[in-house]
Motif scaffolding. Structure first.
Motif, PDB file in Angstrom:
ATOM      1  N   VAL A 217       0.833  -1.208   0.000  1.00 34.66           N
ATOM      2  CA  VAL A 217       0.000   0.000   0.000  1.00 34.66           C
ATOM      3  C   VAL A 217       0.866   1.255   0.000  1.00 34.66           C
ATOM      4  O   VAL A 217       0.468   2.306  -0.512  1.00 34.66           O
ATOM      5  N   ASN A 218       2.077   1.135   0.546  1.00 33.31           N
ATOM      6  CA  ASN A 218       2.944   2.313   0.654  1.00 33.31           C
ATOM      7  C   ASN A 218       3.644   2.647  -0.658  1.00 33.31           C
ATOM      8  O   ASN A 218       4.423   3.598  -0.719  1.00 33.31           O
ATOM      9  N   PHE A 219       3.383   1.864  -1.704  1.00 38.46           N
ATOM     10  CA  PHE A 219       3.914   2.199  -3.018  1.00 38.46           C
ATOM     11  C   PHE A 219       2.953   3.086  -3.808  1.00 38.46           C
ATOM     12  O   PHE A 219       3.183   3.368  -4.979  1.00 38.46           O
ATOM     13  N   ASP A 220       1.877   3.508  -3.161  1.00 37.01           N
ATOM     14  CA  ASP A 220       0.974   4.525  -3.727  1.00 37.01           C
ATOM     15  C   ASP A 220       1.256   5.849  -3.023  1.00 37.01           C
ATOM     16  O   ASP A 220       1.427   5.878  -1.795  1.00 37.01           O
ATOM     17  N   PRO A 221       1.312   6.953  -3.747  1.00 35.79           N
ATOM     18  CA  PRO A 221       1.583   8.255  -3.107  1.00 35.79           C
ATOM     19  C   PRO A 221       0.517   8.602  -2.063  1.00 35.79           C
ATOM     20  O   PRO A 221      -0.640   8.200  -2.179  1.00 35.79           O
ATOM     21  N   ALA A 222       0.925   9.319  -1.038  1.00 38.45           N
ATOM     22  CA  ALA A 222      -0.002   9.722   0.020  1.00 38.45           C
ATOM     23  C   ALA A 222      -1.167  10.515  -0.554  1.00 38.45           C
ATOM     24  O   ALA A 222      -0.979  11.427  -1.371  1.00 38.45           O
ATOM     25  N   ASP A 223      -2.366  10.151  -0.108  1.00 34.53           N
ATOM     26  CA  ASP A 223      -3.571  10.836  -0.566  1.00 34.53           C
ATOM     27  C   ASP A 223      -4.523  10.962   0.613  1.00 34.53           C
ATOM     28  O   ASP A 223      -5.101   9.985   1.076  1.00 34.53           O
ATOM     29  N   GLY A 224      -4.671  12.188   1.116  1.00 32.97           N
ATOM     30  CA  GLY A 224      -5.528  12.424   2.267  1.00 32.97           C
ATOM     31  C   GLY A 224      -7.008  12.247   1.994  1.00 32.97           C
ATOM     32  O   GLY A 224      -7.818  12.247   2.926  1.00 32.97           O
ATOM     33  N   LEU A 225      -7.395  12.085   0.725  1.00 34.36           N
ATOM     34  CA  LEU A 225      -8.804  11.935   0.362  1.00 34.36           C
ATOM     35  C   LEU A 225      -9.167  10.481   0.053  1.00 34.36           C
ATOM     36  O   LEU A 225     -10.317  10.203  -0.299  1.00 34.36           O
ATOM     37  N   LYS A 226      -8.198   9.584   0.176  1.00 32.20           N
ATOM     38  CA  LYS A 226      -8.444   8.182  -0.161  1.00 32.20           C
ATOM     39  C   LYS A 226      -7.923   7.302   0.972  1.00 32.20           C
ATOM     40  O   LYS A 226      -6.726   7.071   1.088  1.00 32.20           O
ATOM     41  N   THR A 227      -8.821   6.821   1.820  1.00 35.45           N
ATOM     42  CA  THR A 227      -8.438   6.023   2.982  1.00 35.45           C
ATOM     43  C   THR A 227      -8.234   4.562   2.584  1.00 35.45           C
ATOM     44  O   THR A 227      -9.097   3.990   1.908  1.00 35.45           O
ATOM     45  N   PRO A 228      -7.108   3.934   2.970  1.00 31.24           N
ATOM     46  CA  PRO A 228      -6.918   2.501   2.695  1.00 31.24           C
ATOM     47  C   PRO A 228      -8.007   1.662   3.366  1.00 31.24           C
ATOM     48  O   PRO A 228      -8.562   2.052   4.394  1.00 31.24           O
ATOM     49  N   ALA A 229      -8.306   0.510   2.788  1.00 31.85           N
ATOM     50  CA  ALA A 229      -9.372  -0.352   3.319  1.00 31.85           C
ATOM     51  C   ALA A 229      -9.063  -0.815   4.739  1.00 31.85           C
ATOM     52  O   ALA A 229      -9.960  -0.950   5.571  1.00 31.85           O
ATOM     53  N   HIS A 230      -7.797  -1.050   5.034  1.00 30.63           N
ATOM     54  CA  HIS A 230      -7.428  -1.535   6.371  1.00 30.63           C
ATOM     55  C   HIS A 230      -6.109  -0.892   6.768  1.00 30.63           C
ATOM     56  O   HIS A 230      -5.081  -1.125   6.131  1.00 30.63           O
ATOM     57  N   ILE A 231      -6.124  -0.062   7.806  1.00 34.51           N
ATOM     58  CA  ILE A 231      -4.920   0.623   8.275  1.00 34.51           C
ATOM     59  C   ILE A 231      -4.322  -0.171   9.429  1.00 34.51           C
ATOM     60  O   ILE A 231      -5.007  -0.494  10.402  1.00 34.51           O
ATOM     61  N   TYR A 232      -3.045  -0.480   9.338  1.00 38.24           N
ATOM     62  CA  TYR A 232      -2.369  -1.236  10.398  1.00 38.24           C
ATOM     63  C   TYR A 232      -0.891  -0.829  10.419  1.00 38.24           C
ATOM     64  O   TYR A 232      -0.344  -0.391   9.399  1.00 38.24           O
ATOM     65  N   PRO A 233      -0.233  -0.955  11.560  1.00 39.17           N
ATOM     66  CA  PRO A 233       1.189  -0.621  11.636  1.00 39.17           C
ATOM     67  C   PRO A 233       2.055  -1.783  11.143  1.00 39.17           C
ATOM     68  O   PRO A 233       1.538  -2.828  10.745  1.00 39.17           O
ATOM     69  N   GLU A 234       3.365  -1.614  11.196  1.00 40.76           N
ATOM     70  CA  GLU A 234       4.282  -2.698  10.863  1.00 40.76           C
ATOM     71  C   GLU A 234       4.140  -3.840  11.867  1.00 40.76           C
ATOM     72  O   GLU A 234       3.642  -3.654  12.974  1.00 40.76           O
ATOM     73  N   TRP A 235       4.631  -5.034  11.489  1.00 39.58           N
ATOM     74  CA  TRP A 235       4.376  -6.240  12.285  1.00 39.58           C
ATOM     75  C   TRP A 235       4.860  -6.121  13.722  1.00 39.58           C
ATOM     76  O   TRP A 235       4.255  -6.682  14.640  1.00 39.58           O
ATOM     77  N   TYR A 236       5.939  -5.384  13.961  1.00 38.82           N
ATOM     78  CA  TYR A 236       6.518  -5.319  15.300  1.00 38.82           C
ATOM     79  C   TYR A 236       5.695  -4.462  16.263  1.00 38.82           C
ATOM     80  O   TYR A 236       5.933  -4.476  17.468  1.00 38.82           O
ATOM     81  N   PHE A 237       4.704  -3.716  15.757  1.00 35.53           N
ATOM     82  CA  PHE A 237       3.795  -2.955  16.614  1.00 35.53           C
ATOM     83  C   PHE A 237       2.410  -3.595  16.718  1.00 35.53           C
ATOM     84  O   PHE A 237       1.556  -3.106  17.463  1.00 35.53           O
ATOM     85  N   LEU A 238       2.176  -4.659  15.967  1.00 31.50           N
ATOM     86  CA  LEU A 238       0.824  -5.210  15.877  1.00 31.50           C
ATOM     87  C   LEU A 238       0.292  -5.727  17.210  1.00 31.50           C
ATOM     88  O   LEU A 238      -0.896  -5.616  17.499  1.00 31.50           O
ATOM     89  N   TRP A 239       1.163  -6.307  18.049  1.00 27.71           N
ATOM     90  CA  TRP A 239       0.684  -6.870  19.320  1.00 27.71           C
ATOM     91  C   TRP A 239       0.092  -5.789  20.221  1.00 27.71           C
ATOM     92  O   TRP A 239      -0.952  -5.994  20.849  1.00 27.71           O
ATOM     93  N   SER A 240       0.744  -4.632  20.282  1.00 33.60           N
ATOM     94  CA  SER A 240       0.213  -3.559  21.133  1.00 33.60           C
ATOM     95  C   SER A 240      -0.969  -2.870  20.465  1.00 33.60           C
ATOM     96  O   SER A 240      -1.901  -2.414  21.144  1.00 33.60           O
ATOM     97  N   TYR A 241      -0.981  -2.811  19.138  1.00 30.68           N
ATOM     98  CA  TYR A 241      -2.107  -2.250  18.396  1.00 30.68           C
ATOM     99  C   TYR A 241      -3.363  -3.087  18.629  1.00 30.68           C
ATOM    100  O   TYR A 241      -4.459  -2.551  18.793  1.00 30.68           O
ATOM    101  N   GLU A 242      -3.199  -4.409  18.706  1.00 27.96           N
ATOM    102  CA  GLU A 242      -4.343  -5.290  18.917  1.00 27.96           C
ATOM    103  C   GLU A 242      -4.909  -5.159  20.332  1.00 27.96           C
ATOM    104  O   GLU A 242      -6.096  -5.413  20.562  1.00 27.96           O
ATOM    105  N   ILE A 243      -4.096  -4.751  21.292  1.00 24.76           N
ATOM    106  CA  ILE A 243      -4.591  -4.510  22.649  1.00 24.76           C
ATOM    107  C   ILE A 243      -5.497  -3.280  22.671  1.00 24.76           C
ATOM    108  O   ILE A 243      -6.450  -3.195  23.457  1.00 24.76           O
ATOM    109  N   LEU A 244      -5.244  -2.348  21.774  1.00 24.50           N
ATOM    110  CA  LEU A 244      -6.042  -1.118  21.683  1.00 24.50           C
ATOM    111  C   LEU A 244      -7.409  -1.362  21.028  1.00 24.50           C
ATOM    112  O   LEU A 244      -8.431  -0.817  21.460  1.00 24.50           O
ATOM    113  N   ARG A 245      -7.455  -2.197  19.999  1.00 20.74           N
ATOM    114  CA  ARG A 245      -8.623  -2.280  19.114  1.00 20.74           C
ATOM    115  C   ARG A 245      -9.918  -2.830  19.713  1.00 20.74           C
ATOM    116  O   ARG A 245     -10.996  -2.322  19.398  1.00 20.74           O
TER     117      ARG A 245
END
Length: 405
Positions: free
Chosen positions: A283-311
């Motif tokens: 997804v990061n090979f597309d230029p940043a576009d503030g008007l087009k939200t990705p279908a699923h936003i998630y951090p890199e794998w090494y942050f996923l465990w703490s991100y999942e505690i938040l969700r």
């Protein structure tokens, strides 16, 4: 006034002014390492080598990177990847190292937990190590913003929104961090400064603190033996190298370190040349576009465990538990009330179960964090997040009941 004599060599001249021989003894030839340790103790040196790869590759990338919202994406994906000779190689090295460094950090961290390397006077070793983890996390997040692709932009948007504090609605703080209402030039410039200057300096200082903290209590060993380093080092210096329980750091133990580093580098450069894609989100090979939200936003794998505690929770509870997860590992030396400093399998079933359950649960949290929060995935994520919190609350209780082995 200090007394100086005529130097007999360049080394002698430097020694009179910088005490290089004393420094070499303190940090190398008379810094003693237990013999009864395994290859997992080499992860510290692996991390130093990986950080060096990040610095060197980062310097080459910095020569061509343009930190503006109009040019950042193209300077990375076109100039560096297509126009600069071997620019692709330096980007692959930097991207793979930024991801693999966290794998090594987690191995290093869980090795310390398993063998109790944070106990009995080694608290500062652990605390400085966790501060390094926080600094590397900040460095990784700030670096993730720089390509200015879709996931860079939206990950920056989501993470900075966390500083609003949920119901506190601290939107002014969020705008202050971004320098604007949304991620834009001020945001990119600030994170560029953090990534290339401020955080690397902090990491270098914390590496120095970490090594200094290791010097006095010495490293732990896999058997949890109480070693009289003064007596054992004297035995070594007197010629009984076989009978001594310790060895020099330089160059005895370092030669073992370099063997592990060599194996690691084979694995590392295999990833660089053949499987670098895991470290670069499509997804990061597309230029940043503030008007087009990705279908699923998630951090890199090494942050996923703490991100999942938040969700799984509402915003206020989720933020509180997310903050809990970020800091709780720092307090491990004070939560573990056991009198034992040895491997988890020797301390009793309760702590061994706690350790392996914590490790498995963090893997589950990581896996769930990459998946959409719906159906069975949502349920598994909720159970894993609750289990994570319960385990940490239970730790002081189960360790206080341990008997000395």
């Amino acid at each position: 006034m200090a007394h100086f004599t005529k130097a007999t060599s360049v080394k002698d001249w430097l020694n009179q002014r910088l005490a290089v021989e004393k420094v070499e003894k303190v940090m190398g030839s008379e810094y003693w390492i237990p013999k009864n340790i395994n290859f997992l103790w080499a992860m510290g040196m692996v991390l130093v080598i990986t950080f060096a790869l990040l610095v060197v590759s980062g310097i080459f990338l910095l020569m061509y990177y343009v930190p503006t919202v109009d040019e950042a994406f193209y300077s990375v994906n076109y100039t560096i990847m297509r126009e600069v000779d071997f620019g692709w190689l330096w980007r692959h090295i930097h991207g793979v190292a930024a991801s693999v460094v966290f794998l090594v950090i987690y191995i290093h961290m869980f090795t310390g937990i398993y063998y109790g390397s944070y106990k009995k006077g080694r608290e500062m070793i652990w605390i400085s190590g966790m501060l390094l983890f926080i600094a590397f996390s900040t460095e990784a997040f700030s670096g993730y913003m720089l390509p200015w692709g879709q996931m860079s932009y939206w990950a920056g948007m989501v993470i900075t929104n966390l500083f609003a504090g949920g119901s506190l609605h601290a939107d002014g703080l969020v705008e202050w961090i971004r320098g604007d209402y949304v991620p834009a030039q001020a945001f990119l410039g600030r994170f560029f400064m953090l990534h290339v200057l401020l955080v690397p300096l902090a990491i270098m200082g914390l590496i120095g603190l970490h090594f200094a903290a290791l010097r006095i209590p010495h490293v732990n060993n896999q058997d949890g033996d109480e070693i009289d380093f003064e007596a054992e080092s004297k035995k070594y210096l007197d010629g009984d190298k076989v009978g001594s329980k310790v060895m020099r750091f330089a160059n005895d133990f370092m030669s073992k370190d370099m063997m592990v580093v060599g194996v690691y580098l084979v694995f590392f450069f295999y990833l660089v040349f053949y499987n670098y894609g895991f470290a670069m989100d499509p997804v990061n090979f597309d230029p940043a576009d503030g008007l087009k939200t990705p279908a699923h936003i998630y951090p890199e794998w090494y942050f996923l465990w703490s991100y999942e505690i938040l969700r799984p929770f509402n915003i206020d509870l989720g933020l509180a538990l997310f903050g809990f997860a970020q800091v709780i590992f720092v307090f491990l030396p004070f939560l573990d009330r056991s009198p034992n400093t040895c491997a988890a399998n020797r301390r009793g079933k309760a702590f061994a179960i706690w350790f392996w359950l914590m490790l498995a649960n963090m893997i589950v949290l990581t896996a769930m964090g990459k998946l959409p929060p719906e159906g069975v995935f949502s349920t598994i994520g909720l159970v894993a997040a609750v289990l994570f919190i319960v385990q940490w609350l239970a730790l002081p209780i189960i360790t206080s009941m341990e008997k000395k082995v």
